[in-house]
Write an enzyme that holds these catalytic residues in place. Structure first.
Site, mmCIF file in Angstrom:
data_model
loop_
_atom_site.group_PDB
_atom_site.id
_atom_site.type_symbol
_atom_site.label_atom_id
_atom_site.label_comp_id
_atom_site.label_asym_id
_atom_site.label_seq_id
_atom_site.Cartn_x
_atom_site.Cartn_y
_atom_site.Cartn_z
ATOM 1 N N SER A 1 -3.345 -4.962 -11.176
ATOM 2 C CA SER A 1 -3.526 -4.235 -9.701
ATOM 3 C C SER A 1 -2.672 -3.144 -9.810
ATOM 4 O O SER A 1 -2.725 -2.147 -8.752
ATOM 5 C CB SER A 1 -3.369 -5.147 -8.540
ATOM 6 O OG SER A 1 -2.236 -5.845 -8.589
ATOM 7 N N GLU B 1 -12.178 -0.898 -10.591
ATOM 8 C CA GLU B 1 -11.454 0.408 -10.929
ATOM 9 C C GLU B 1 -10.976 0.256 -12.205
ATOM 10 O O GLU B 1 -10.827 -0.714 -12.758
ATOM 11 C CB GLU B 1 -10.245 0.025 -10.190
ATOM 12 C CG GLU B 1 -9.725 1.613 -9.812
ATOM 13 C CD GLU B 1 -8.413 1.248 -8.961
ATOM 14 O OE1 GLU B 1 -8.119 2.362 -8.049
ATOM 15 O OE2 GLU B 1 -7.815 0.220 -8.743
ATOM 16 N N ASN C 1 -4.909 0.459 -4.749
ATOM 17 C CA ASN C 1 -3.626 -0.050 -4.101
ATOM 18 C C ASN C 1 -2.780 1.117 -3.774
ATOM 19 O O ASN C 1 -1.716 0.813 -2.850
ATOM 20 C CB ASN C 1 -2.825 -0.918 -4.966
ATOM 21 C CG ASN C 1 -3.357 -2.436 -4.967
ATOM 22 O OD1 ASN C 1 -3.888 -2.671 -3.763
ATOM 23 N ND2 ASN C 1 -3.646 -3.246 -6.111
ATOM 24 N N HIS D 1 -10.052 -3.497 -12.914
ATOM 25 C CA HIS D 1 -9.388 -4.029 -11.738
ATOM 26 C C HIS D 1 -10.418 -4.345 -10.725
ATOM 27 O O HIS D 1 -11.098 -3.359 -10.271
ATOM 28 C CB HIS D 1 -8.199 -3.028 -11.202
ATOM 29 C CG HIS D 1 -7.747 -3.537 -10.016
ATOM 30 N ND1 HIS D 1 -7.229 -2.819 -8.903
ATOM 31 C CD2 HIS D 1 -7.340 -4.466 -9.605
ATOM 32 C CE1 HIS D 1 -6.740 -3.201 -8.002
ATOM 33 N NE2 HIS D 1 -6.733 -4.675 -8.462
#
Ligand code: CAA
Length: 283
Positions: free
Chosen positions: A119, A152, A190, A140
């Site tokens: 992540s 992602e 993130n 991801h």
């Protein structure tokens, strides 16, 4: 390259979800972890999800059995010798990940693509421990994997266009929507999400409002499906802290400093839903 067999390493929340969507897409899937009990728990989660879909009439019993029939449990990384594509979804720890990637590089055939569901850790650094950096990529997925549409896709410095294209195609075959991003700390998801969760934790820390009130503001005011503190508990407070540290260290910018209350909760073992207590108490 025609991908037929996928190995997912790590049978936790993310790994079992990835194995489920890969088997649903028709691939033969190895679900690997270090202990038999872990892979069995992953399989139990997948079986429960599929049974729920049968109850809802979204899947027939025969389709459920066919999906389960495509799954093989594994506790030996050497089984990756049969895989065309590997997705690693173990704990967010660079030492653990690089150890797994160098072992995979030894056991996998030359054509095998090695993807990481990290992540926030740099794909370029993970790729550097292999002799095939052009075949290493970030893939991801979001939690809960069977529900969330996004994947992602992170290109490492040396990831080839062919491997990128293959990973994008594979994501679509798993009924996901791939979005391309470059390799920077926290990628996009993130880097944007975690500072918001961290700021919500600062609001608790500074006594601006209760967790319930903060979550209500974001749910009713911004139409978020979960409030930020409920979401932080759902993701895992240890994971949130780890990602904030990656951002803080990676950019050297104090705006990413983790809230002291987040550190305190993690030190206390209040890790959110998975440990039974975080900002909320779970029975
Ligand atoms: N596994 C499988 N399916 C699940 C599930 C799970 N853990 N949780 C919910 N679902 C399914 C339900 O079965 C239901 O399916 P149907 O539509 O077929 O009936 C559907 O999802 C909706 O569930 P519910 O009605 O029970 O609840 P909800 O509408 O509140 O949705 C939710 C639940 C999808 C989790 C929603 O609250 C949500 O979208 N939350 C935000 C999730 C999020 O932000 N995820 C990203 C986290 S960040 C991340 O993953 C990246 C990282 O690196 C940290």
């Amino acid at each position: 390259m025609n991908v037929q067999t996928i190995m997912v390493i790590g049978a936790g929340q993310m790994g079992s979800g990835i194995a489920q969507v890969a088997a649903q897409a028709g691939f033969r899937v190895f679900l690997n972890d270090v202990q038999q009990a872990f892979v069995e728990r992953g399989l139990a989660t997948i079986t429960k999800n599929l049974s729920r879909n049968v109850e809802k009439g979204k899947l027939s019993e025969a389709e459920k059995e066919a999906i389960l029939g495509r799954l093989t449990l594994s506790t030996d990384l050497a089984d990756a010798s049969e895989a065309d594509f590997v997705v690693e979804a173990v704990t967010e720890n660079m030492a653990v990940k690089t150890q797994i990637f160098s072992k995979l590089d030894e056991v996998c055939p030359p054509h095998t693509v090695l993807a990481s569901n990290t992540s926030s850790l740099p794909i370029t650094e993970i790729a550097a421990v292999t002799k095939r950096p052009e075949k290493v990529i970030g893939m991801h997925f979001m939690n809960p994997v069977p529900v969330m549409k996004l994947v992602e896709i992170i290109r490492g410095l040396q990831t080839s266009d062919e491997v990128y294209q293959l990973t994008e195609d594979l994501s679509k075959q798993m009924s996901k929507v791939p979005v391309s991003v470059n390799d920077f700390p926290g990628f996009v998801s993130n880097r944007v999400l975690m500072p918001m969760l961290n700021e919500a934790i600062y609001c608790v820390y500074e006594g601006v409002a209760t967790p319930e009130a903060i979550d209500e503001v974001m749910k009713l005011g911004m139409n978020h499906p979960m409030g930020p503190l409920q979401l932080a508990d759902f993701i895992g407070l240890d994971t949130c802290l780890y990602i904030m540290e990656v951002l803080h260290e990676g950019f050297g910018d104090s705006k990413y400093r983790p809230c002291p209350l987040l550190r305190k909760y993690v030190k206390a073992g209040w890790l959110g839903k998975k440990s039974g207590r975080g900002f909320y108490v779970y029975s």
